[in-house]
Design an enzyme around this catalytic site. Sequence first.
Site, PDB file in Angstrom:
ATOM      1  CG  ASN A 213     -28.424  16.342 -31.910  1.00 17.25           C
ATOM      2  OD1 ASN A 213     -27.946  17.543 -31.101  1.00 17.25           O
ATOM      3  ND2 ASN A 213     -27.757  14.886 -32.504  1.00 17.25           N
TER       4      ASN A 213
ATOM      5  CB  ILE B  44     -25.134  16.537 -40.559  1.00 22.71           C
ATOM      6  CG1 ILE B  44     -25.514  16.871 -40.824  1.00 22.71           C
ATOM      7  CG2 ILE B  44     -24.066  16.075 -41.736  1.00 22.71           C
ATOM      8  CD1 ILE B  44     -25.955  18.529 -41.920  1.00 22.71           C
TER       9      ILE B  44
ATOM     10  NE  ARG C 160     -16.383   8.307 -42.598  1.00 23.35           N
ATOM     11  CZ  ARG C 160     -15.049   9.248 -42.281  1.00 23.35           C
ATOM     12  NH1 ARG C 160     -15.091  10.027 -42.834  1.00 23.35           N
ATOM     13  NH2 ARG C 160     -14.365   8.044 -42.111  1.00 23.35           N
TER      14      ARG C 160
ATOM     15  NE  ARG D  49     -15.071   8.183 -38.661  1.00 27.08           N
ATOM     16  CZ  ARG D  49     -14.458   9.070 -38.467  1.00 27.08           C
ATOM     17  NH1 ARG D  49     -14.993  10.173 -37.484  1.00 27.08           N
ATOM     18  NH2 ARG D  49     -13.123   8.769 -37.563  1.00 27.08           N
ATOM     19  CD1 TRP D  50     -21.870   7.962 -32.265  1.00 23.33           C
ATOM     20  CD2 TRP D  50     -24.241   8.962 -33.042  1.00 23.33           C
ATOM     21  NE1 TRP D  50     -22.683   7.626 -32.443  1.00 23.33           N
ATOM     22  CE2 TRP D  50     -24.070   7.797 -32.487  1.00 23.33           C
ATOM     23  CE3 TRP D  50     -25.361   9.532 -34.042  1.00 23.33           C
ATOM     24  CZ2 TRP D  50     -25.568   6.798 -32.132  1.00 23.33           C
ATOM     25  CZ3 TRP D  50     -26.510   8.433 -33.316  1.00 23.33           C
ATOM     26  CH2 TRP D  50     -26.464   7.323 -32.432  1.00 23.33           C
ATOM     27  CG  LEU D  51     -16.326  12.508 -34.429  1.00 28.93           C
ATOM     28  CD1 LEU D  51     -15.607  14.050 -34.429  1.00 28.93           C
ATOM     29  CD2 LEU D  51     -15.659  11.400 -34.115  1.00 28.93           C
TER      30      LEU D  51
ATOM     31  CG  ASP E 133     -13.180  12.997 -43.743  1.00 31.53           C
ATOM     32  OD1 ASP E 133     -13.371  14.436 -43.350  1.00 31.53           O
ATOM     33  OD2 ASP E 133     -13.737  12.059 -43.047  1.00 31.53           O
TER      34      ASP E 133
ATOM     35  N   GLY F 205     -24.148  15.349 -30.153  1.00 28.41           N
ATOM     36  CA  GLY F 205     -25.456  15.027 -30.279  1.00 28.41           C
ATOM     37  C   GLY F 205     -25.897  13.632 -29.927  1.00 28.41           C
TER      38      GLY F 205
END
Length: 488
Positions: free
Chosen positions: A172, A175, A177, A189-191, A287, A195
Amino acid sequence: MTFKDLRDFIAQLEQRGALKRIQVPISPVLEMTEVCDRTLRAKGPALLFEKPTGFDMPVLGNLFGTPERVALGMGAEDVGALREIGTLLAQLKEPEPPKGFKDAWAKLPMYRKVLSMAPKVLKDAPCQEVVEEGDDVDLGRLPVQTCWPGDVGPLITWGLTVTRGPNKERQNLGIYRQQVIGRNKVIMRWLSHRGGALDYREWCQKHPGQPYPVAVALGADPATILGAVTPVPDTLSEYAFAGLLRGHRTELVKCRGSDLQVPASAEIVLEGVIHPGEMADEGPYGDHTGYYNEVDRFPVFTVERVTRRQKPIYHSTYTGRPPDEPAILGVALNEVFVPILQKQFPEIVDFYLPPEGCSYRMAVVTMKKQYPGHAKRVMLGVWSFLRQFMYTKFVIVTDDDIDARDWNDVIWAITTRMDPKRDTVMIDNTPIDYLDFASPVSGLGSKMGLDATHKWPGETSREWGRAIVKDEAVTRRIDELWSSLGID
């Protein structure tokens, strides 16, 4: 336009007058944001800061600061050609059975080309010309931007994060941050629905307590970067899609410390692991909403190794209230979305994500309405068909006589074709962007659909208004007389 890597793309942009080298010292702390923001708002060139204050590594900014440069990065000469990419993705996402031998023969080259774009794995690669490991790793050598006065610290913004789930062959690309918090540590910082986060969760379930391998590529070629933010079908890898855009196979190399594969031509690669349970407070950062986000906890990525090219270029951006670079990306990718939606919903005439709405929080759809309730079917389809629209809070649907990209038209339709109670759809407890502080609960909120179409029998008991239309003969006569009237 074809290119082999980021440097080739930079050179071609410079030949077109679409890139400017900045030789005056500019600081990555706040100053680059100010320069890039002014340049983007003026529809100016990409910027290569050759003397960032305190660093000897150049910084590339505003690379995708116009829709035209996004199109060039995807191998298209103009923004309109992006619809062809959307048509290809629509075919790959929902392939139609051939109508006969002739149709099958006509489609064969497309599928053959897709199959031929499997990535090519190299033994040696430019991104591993220099290797720094262990105590030699120091992220402080990278000219990472601090974008806004209230930002807590430096933020890596254009990192292409490579992950793989324990039960998956396909990697996977995402992008996310990354806040720099130490010599060899950043916050990933992945929600939760992205993926990378899903891959990590599956790893923790299958290998509890074991370090999770991650790689982050900085300065990959534009086709690979843009492939990571495009709605690629699950049957097609982002690397293969990048090959289609570029016109030749994506070249990869195996990481030095894991089996992950990264773009061979990347400027810099961060290799390392996430130790399950190691978390840190991330933020606040300005942001794309135009606000500082609230502090939240995310996994810590420990960088064990930095590999890079000789004399690397650091690729960066800033995010803020639109217009910013993500908003410009949204304007260009909007053209890719249209054919994909039309494949599933042929009644859709146009689809528009206003950049003022953070490029995903509001959508305007024009359609050829065919029956009562049709607009509601379309708005529900927008929310559910592509995961890119999971966080779209407002969907406005109107007829095909309205220009979706003209607010004068859209507002006229809303105010003349809607009854607020009858024509508003409210859905509660739906996924919402964590950055959306307006929602009552982090990650969970409501959505609103606005049916601004003409109403059919069954939707109203009243006679519907007839739009005013000019007399064509009179219009032609006044056109002929206009220059003699002396009005302008």
